[in-house]
Write a protein that holds these residues in place. Structure first.
Motif, PDB file in Angstrom:
ATOM      1  N   GLY A 228     -68.016  -8.860  -3.965  1.00 14.58           N
ATOM      2  CA  GLY A 228     -66.859  -9.684  -3.597  1.00 14.58           C
ATOM      3  C   GLY A 228     -67.160 -10.609  -2.430  1.00 14.58           C
ATOM      4  N   ASN A 229     -67.913 -10.102  -1.451  1.00 15.67           N
ATOM      5  CA  ASN A 229     -68.274 -10.935  -0.293  1.00 15.67           C
ATOM      6  C   ASN A 229     -69.168 -12.101  -0.714  1.00 15.67           C
ATOM      7  OD1 ASN A 229     -66.862  -9.214   1.350  1.00 15.67           O
ATOM      8  ND2 ASN A 229     -68.662  -8.150   2.152  1.00 15.67           N
ATOM      9  N   ILE A 230     -70.148 -11.834  -1.596  1.00 10.99           N
ATOM     10  CA  ILE A 230     -71.037 -12.896  -2.071  1.00 10.99           C
ATOM     11  C   ILE A 230     -70.252 -13.942  -2.868  1.00 10.99           C
ATOM     12  CG2 ILE A 230     -72.980 -13.403  -3.605  1.00 10.99           C
ATOM     13  CD1 ILE A 230     -74.134 -10.659  -2.831  1.00 10.99           C
ATOM     14  N   GLN A 231     -69.317 -13.458  -3.686  1.00 15.09           N
ATOM     15  CA  GLN A 231     -68.506 -14.381  -4.482  1.00 15.09           C
ATOM     16  C   GLN A 231     -67.685 -15.300  -3.573  1.00 15.09           C
ATOM     17  OE1 GLN A 231     -65.452 -12.534  -6.844  1.00 15.09           O
ATOM     18  NE2 GLN A 231     -65.476 -14.159  -8.373  1.00 15.09           N
ATOM     19  N   ARG A 232     -67.085 -14.720  -2.549  1.00 15.00           N
ATOM     20  CA  ARG A 232     -66.299 -15.525  -1.603  1.00 15.00           C
ATOM     21  C   ARG A 232     -67.196 -16.510  -0.863  1.00 15.00           C
ATOM     22  NH1 ARG A 232     -61.815 -17.368  -1.903  1.00 15.00           N
ATOM     23  NH2 ARG A 232     -61.054 -15.320  -2.541  1.00 15.00           N
ATOM     24  N   ASP A 233     -68.409 -16.082  -0.493  1.00 17.47           N
ATOM     25  CA  ASP A 233     -69.347 -16.959   0.209  1.00 17.47           C
ATOM     26  C   ASP A 233     -69.754 -18.133  -0.690  1.00 17.47           C
ATOM     27  OD1 ASP A 233     -70.812 -17.468   2.589  1.00 17.47           O
ATOM     28  OD2 ASP A 233     -72.646 -16.809   1.596  1.00 17.47           O
ATOM     29  N   CYS A 234     -69.974 -17.856  -1.973  1.00 15.85           N
ATOM     30  CA  CYS A 234     -70.318 -18.925  -2.924  1.00 15.85           C
ATOM     31  C   CYS A 234     -69.203 -19.965  -2.999  1.00 15.85           C
ATOM     32  CB  CYS A 234     -70.559 -18.337  -4.312  1.00 15.85           C
ATOM     33  SG  CYS A 234     -72.049 -17.328  -4.446  1.00 15.85           S
ATOM     34  N   ASN A 235     -67.966 -19.506  -3.036  1.00 16.20           N
ATOM     35  CA  ASN A 235     -66.827 -20.428  -3.103  1.00 16.20           C
ATOM     36  C   ASN A 235     -66.691 -21.246  -1.825  1.00 16.20           C
ATOM     37  OD1 ASN A 235     -66.097 -19.596  -5.651  1.00 16.20           O
ATOM     38  ND2 ASN A 235     -64.647 -18.061  -4.933  1.00 16.20           N
ATOM     39  N   SER A 236     -67.065 -20.645  -0.706  1.00 18.12           N
ATOM     40  CA  SER A 236     -66.864 -21.297   0.589  1.00 18.12           C
ATOM     41  C   SER A 236     -67.987 -22.269   0.935  1.00 18.12           C
ATOM     42  CB  SER A 236     -66.767 -20.237   1.695  1.00 18.12           C
ATOM     43  OG  SER A 236     -65.720 -19.323   1.422  1.00 18.12           O
ATOM     44  N   ALA A 237     -69.237 -21.888   0.681  1.00 19.85           N
ATOM     45  CA  ALA A 237     -70.394 -22.687   1.082  1.00 19.85           C
ATOM     46  C   ALA A 237     -70.975 -23.372  -0.141  1.00 19.85           C
ATOM     47  CB  ALA A 237     -71.432 -21.804   1.766  1.00 19.85           C
ATOM     48  N   LYS A 238     -70.359 -24.460  -0.558  1.00 26.44           N
ATOM     49  CA  LYS A 238     -70.682 -25.076  -1.846  1.00 26.44           C
ATOM     50  C   LYS A 238     -72.028 -25.809  -1.846  1.00 26.44           C
ATOM     51  CE  LYS A 238     -65.796 -25.668  -3.033  1.00 26.44           C
ATOM     52  NZ  LYS A 238     -65.783 -24.619  -4.050  1.00 26.44           N
ATOM     53  N   LYS A 239     -72.582 -26.071  -0.656  1.00 26.71           N
ATOM     54  CA  LYS A 239     -73.845 -26.820  -0.646  1.00 26.71           C
ATOM     55  C   LYS A 239     -75.077 -25.930  -0.798  1.00 26.71           C
ATOM     56  CE  LYS A 239     -74.277 -26.938   4.429  1.00 26.71           C
ATOM     57  NZ  LYS A 239     -74.449 -27.804   5.603  1.00 26.71           N
ATOM     58  N   TYR A 240     -74.864 -24.572  -0.929  1.00 21.82           N
ATOM     59  CA  TYR A 240     -75.996 -23.658  -1.031  1.00 21.82           C
ATOM     60  C   TYR A 240     -76.122 -23.055  -2.436  1.00 21.82           C
ATOM     61  CZ  TYR A 240     -75.671 -23.757   4.070  1.00 21.82           C
ATOM     62  OH  TYR A 240     -75.616 -24.158   5.371  1.00 21.82           O
ATOM     63  N   TRP A 241     -77.356 -22.725  -2.792  1.00 27.12           N
ATOM     64  CA  TRP A 241     -77.588 -21.924  -3.986  1.00 27.12           C
ATOM     65  C   TRP A 241     -77.624 -20.440  -3.583  1.00 27.12           C
ATOM     66  CZ3 TRP A 241     -77.802 -23.797  -8.877  1.00 27.12           C
ATOM     67  CH2 TRP A 241     -77.978 -25.186  -9.040  1.00 27.12           C
ATOM     68  N   HIS A 242     -77.055 -19.586  -4.425  1.00 27.23           N
ATOM     69  CA  HIS A 242     -77.101 -18.132  -4.169  1.00 27.23           C
ATOM     70  C   HIS A 242     -77.844 -17.460  -5.306  1.00 27.23           C
ATOM     71  CE1 HIS A 242     -73.915 -19.184  -1.356  1.00 27.23           C
ATOM     72  NE2 HIS A 242     -74.017 -17.975  -0.827  1.00 27.23           N
ATOM     73  N   PHE A 243     -78.809 -16.587  -4.952  1.00 26.72           N
ATOM     74  CA  PHE A 243     -79.549 -15.849  -5.953  1.00 26.72           C
ATOM     75  C   PHE A 243     -79.328 -14.362  -5.732  1.00 26.72           C
ATOM     76  CE2 PHE A 243     -81.760 -19.854  -5.490  1.00 26.72           C
ATOM     77  CZ  PHE A 243     -82.019 -20.219  -6.806  1.00 26.72           C
TER      78      PHE A 243
END
Length: 243
Positions: A228-243
């Motif tokens: 859930g934390n990673i999902q929220r971070d993805c929504n918030s920091a749109k300029k980064y890729w998450h793996f």
């Protein structure tokens, strides 16, 4: 050891208990039990302990006293959050029955029972480990209990300490240990109850009376929070890729 404010707050937390377990307890026997499957095969393996009655706990009348009882406890297999609180609950429960009751922890798993390595768990020790993770209060191990020599060696120290109940906290292998030990002690009328407590982070101990085990409950909640934390971070920091 000096405790931080967080450690003190954690130690002060009191897990919620069913009303029937907050004082004296009366045990009421119910209907005979049976395995979920392979009933005939399992009954052949455990002729002395198969089909024992279901036990229901009721609150004992106020002022009703009981004889003290000595209990042994073993942590077995891999560690899982909640083990220390099972032991704390055991301690509180037998002291509620009678203040003279005593709890003994066998060190480093089932091997401690066979090798007669143990320590008495007092209030000072228990209070250091309430609401903490890990299995370090008495350590754990993976010794298999499978020979008559092991069973008899364990029974020697149980009789020496006047232990009437042995609690084995562990996973599928550990509860198999408990079942085999209980069958042998029942067959020779040793006078020792063996209780298996289901512990696993794998979720492989589940049936119609065990909705989920401790350890697995914590693991699923922690993983869900991380995802859930990673999902929220993805929504918030749109300029980064998450793996």
């Amino acid at each position: 050891m000096k405790k931080s404010a967080l450690q003190q707050a954690r130690a002060a937390y009191k897990p919620q208990l069913p009303i029937v377990l907050t004082g004296g307890v009366k045990v009421v026997e119910g209907q005979p039990t049976q395995s979920a499957d392979n009933q005939e095969d399992i009954q052949k393996l455990f002729p002395n302990t198969y089909g024992l009655p279901e036990l229901r706990f009721e609150k004992a009348p106020a002022g009703e006293s009981a004889e003290p009882i000595n209990v042994g406890v073993i942590l077995s297999g891999g560690q899982a959050p909640g083990g220390h609180n099972v032991i704390s609950g055991l301690f509180d429960g037998i002291k509620n029955i009678n203040r003279k009751s005593r709890l003994y922890g066998f060190l480093m798993g089932p091997g401690g029972l066979v090798d007669h390595k143990y320590k008495e768990l007092t209030a000072d020790i228990i209070d250091e480990y309430r609401n903490t993770g890990g299995f370090d209060i008495i350590g754990s191990g993976r010794t298999k209990l499978e020979t008559k020599e092991q069973f008899d060696k364990g029974l020697e120290i149980l009789r020496e300490l006047n232990i009437k109940a042995l609690v084995i906290i562990g996973g599928d292998d550990s509860n198999t240990n408990a079942a085999i030990l209980a069958e042998y002690y029942k067959a020779i009328d040793a006078g020792v109850q063996v209780i298996g407590v289901p512990k696993t982070i794998d979720g492989d101990l589940k049936n119609n009376v065990i909705e989920t085990s401790f350890g697995f409950d914590t693991a699923t909640k922690v993983y869900s929070e991380v995802i859930g934390n990673i999902q929220r971070d993805c929504n918030s920091a749109k300029k980064y890729w998450h793996f």
